[in-house]
Write an enzyme that holds these catalytic residues in place. Structure first.
Site, PDB file in Angstrom:
ATOM      1  N   SER B 150       0.843  -1.195   0.000  1.00  0.00           N
ATOM      2  CA  SER B 150       0.000   0.000   0.000  1.00  0.00           C
ATOM      3  C   SER B 150       0.883   1.252   0.000  1.00  0.00           C
ATOM      4  O   SER B 150       1.647   1.450  -0.949  1.00  0.00           O
ATOM      5  CB  SER B 150      -0.968  -0.055   1.182  1.00  0.00           C
ATOM      6  OG  SER B 150      -2.008   0.865   1.014  1.00  0.00           O
ATOM      7  N   ASP B 226      -9.955  -5.451  -3.578  1.00  0.00           N
ATOM      8  CA  ASP B 226      -9.354  -4.471  -2.677  1.00  0.00           C
ATOM      9  C   ASP B 226     -10.251  -3.237  -2.621  1.00  0.00           C
ATOM     10  O   ASP B 226     -10.529  -2.621  -3.642  1.00  0.00           O
ATOM     11  CB  ASP B 226      -7.968  -4.115  -3.243  1.00  0.00           C
ATOM     12  CG  ASP B 226      -7.144  -3.251  -2.324  1.00  0.00           C
ATOM     13  OD1 ASP B 226      -7.703  -2.341  -1.692  1.00  0.00           O
ATOM     14  OD2 ASP B 226      -5.923  -3.477  -2.271  1.00  0.00           O
ATOM     15  N   HIS B 259      -7.273  -6.140   0.602  1.00  0.00           N
ATOM     16  CA  HIS B 259      -6.117  -5.294   0.948  1.00  0.00           C
ATOM     17  C   HIS B 259      -5.383  -5.786   2.197  1.00  0.00           C
ATOM     18  O   HIS B 259      -4.429  -5.164   2.643  1.00  0.00           O
ATOM     19  CB  HIS B 259      -6.625  -3.856   1.183  1.00  0.00           C
ATOM     20  CG  HIS B 259      -5.577  -2.787   1.073  1.00  0.00           C
ATOM     21  ND1 HIS B 259      -4.982  -2.449  -0.118  1.00  0.00           N
ATOM     22  CD2 HIS B 259      -5.015  -1.961   2.015  1.00  0.00           C
ATOM     23  CE1 HIS B 259      -4.105  -1.468   0.082  1.00  0.00           C
ATOM     24  NE2 HIS B 259      -4.103  -1.162   1.368  1.00  0.00           N
TER      25      HIS B 259
END
Lengths: 281, 281
Positions: B150, B226, B259
């Site tokens: 991320s 995600d 995620h």
């Protein structure tokens, strides 16, 4: 009994999911986590490993930290992780908020003393209610194994020894093996059960092993650098009991390992393979 | 520079350790974690994978949840996980305490705007100060790889693209690929760098890739489920840039993954093997 799905994460081609439900045994709402291996999507029914966590844990610790999903997905094994105590506004907690009694510290027994006896019945929940729920709601077989860590190792060993017809095999990491003779166990048993030592012995692995008839395969790993080893865990008591009755216990002392999930993750594959063998996978 | 060891857990025959030290780049005390594989105890020097975590994380998330140690121990690879921002009482935080700016959200850049510029220099810390510290204090080679998740995927890609002589390979999970064009990036860049878009482009993977000369091997995994995919992560921008300049990027869309660390743990072995190959292991 209605299950509410509250989270889902794809994991190694299978799924990690969390559910909440009303528990009759515990008289409160409960959450558990389940890992569903990819074989389920191919129409297979899979056996279930029940994992019991230690003091202060929830359903999340093992699923996030043990690294078990990789091999469970390969083997085709579901894993169910319940919480470690009843929860909720109505559930009494230790007045001093201590970590080793009350919330997060159910000790996998059925409390008999007020005010604990209305909710603190984790033994009944783990032995009966939860498997019934799992087997009614997921494509699993009735083949079961049980494992756990620390207080959950105590839970896995006592529940396995008391219910050999319900499990194929038992394992534990760093279990509290003789709670009648350690501070954690004495505090919990006094609070939940009162002072009668015969009641305590029903939930003491060392005492149960001495009296065991059936002999489920059992694997225990214990780190030699575990901070709780001498005062709380006392693996020698369990070894002595196993020797006394010729119980086929494999207890491995792992040099240099501690009480953490870094220890569990290092050997969880051995435990999964041990259970897989006895589950016929 | 003095390192203080504050924890040590044996893990897969190696060690997970945490250290604190004074950081010159960040003008505060910092903590990092390192996994030292068992080959070190046998006298070998090992290469290092640097892992950069995402928003709100510390050095602990990856080490506890990714399940990387098993294969790293087998391959003989050290892993270093720094924190995600400067820390401490003197370090300013976002006035609103938001999760995506200030503490836990350093964005792996060198801030130029007050009051952030005195401490928020994670780029310099990760590129220069931390590797120098690691290489002076542990039996590691100067072979390095870099990866992250991320915000940390953004960090790994930008740092790798800007310093191809310092790394053998780059990888990322769910990276913020085009921060100039997403809310997280625009907020961070405005706060730390001001409003000049040329300054922003220095820390934008998509822009850096368009201008890249050297072409380090790069692997990116992105889950299709995600929650941040469309608004924040924008893998198509990166794919377009790679195509435009013929960059040998392998970007894999992983069907159904989200995620979380359940995603990372499912594919971390692929990333370790990818880096191992380019590190010559």
């Amino acid at each position: 009994m209605t299950l509410e799905n509250i989270s889902a994460n794809k994991s190694f081609g299978g799924w990690h999911k969390q559910y909440t439900h009303r528990s009759t045994a515990l008289n409160c709402d409960m959450r558990f986590a389940i890992f569903l291996p990819p074989q389920i999507a191919q129409g297979q029914q899979v056996p279930v490993l029940y994992w019991l966590s230690g003091l202060t844990c929830t359903d999340e610790n093992f699923m996030q930290k043990a690294g078990a999903q990789r091999l469970a997905a390969e083997l085709g094994m579901a894993i169910v992780a319940p919480d470690t105590s009843p929860r909720g506004d109505d559930v009494p907690d230790d007045a001093e908020g201590s970590y080793d009694f009350g919330l997060g510290a159910g000790f996998y027994l059925n409390a008999t003393k007020a005010p604990w006896h209305r909710h603190y019945r984790m033994y009944e929940y783990v032995v009966s209610e939860l498997p019934a729920l799992i087997e009614a709601n997921f494509p699993v077989t009735t083949q079961r194994a049980i494992s756990g860590h620390s207080m959950g190792g105590h839970g896995a060993l006592t529940i396995g020894l008391k219910n050999p017809e319900r499990y194929s095999s038992i394992s534990a990491f760093s279990p509290i093996t003789n709670p009648m003779n350690c501070p954690w166990g004495q505090k919990a048993f006094t609070g939940y059960l009162g002072t009668n030592q015969e009641d305590w012995a029903q939930y003491d692995t060392t005492e149960l092993m001495k009296a065991s008839q059936a002999q489920l395969p059992a694997l225990v790993d214990q780190g030699t650098q575990d901070n709780f080893l001498a005062e709380q865990l006392k693996p020698q008591a369990l070894l002595d009991a196993a020797e006394q009755v010729g119980y086929p216990l494999e207890l491995r002392l792992q040099e240099g390992f501690d009480h953490s999930y870094y220890f569990i993750s290092s050997f969880i594959d051995d435990h999964l393979r041990f259970h897989a063998k006895h589950l016929g996978l």
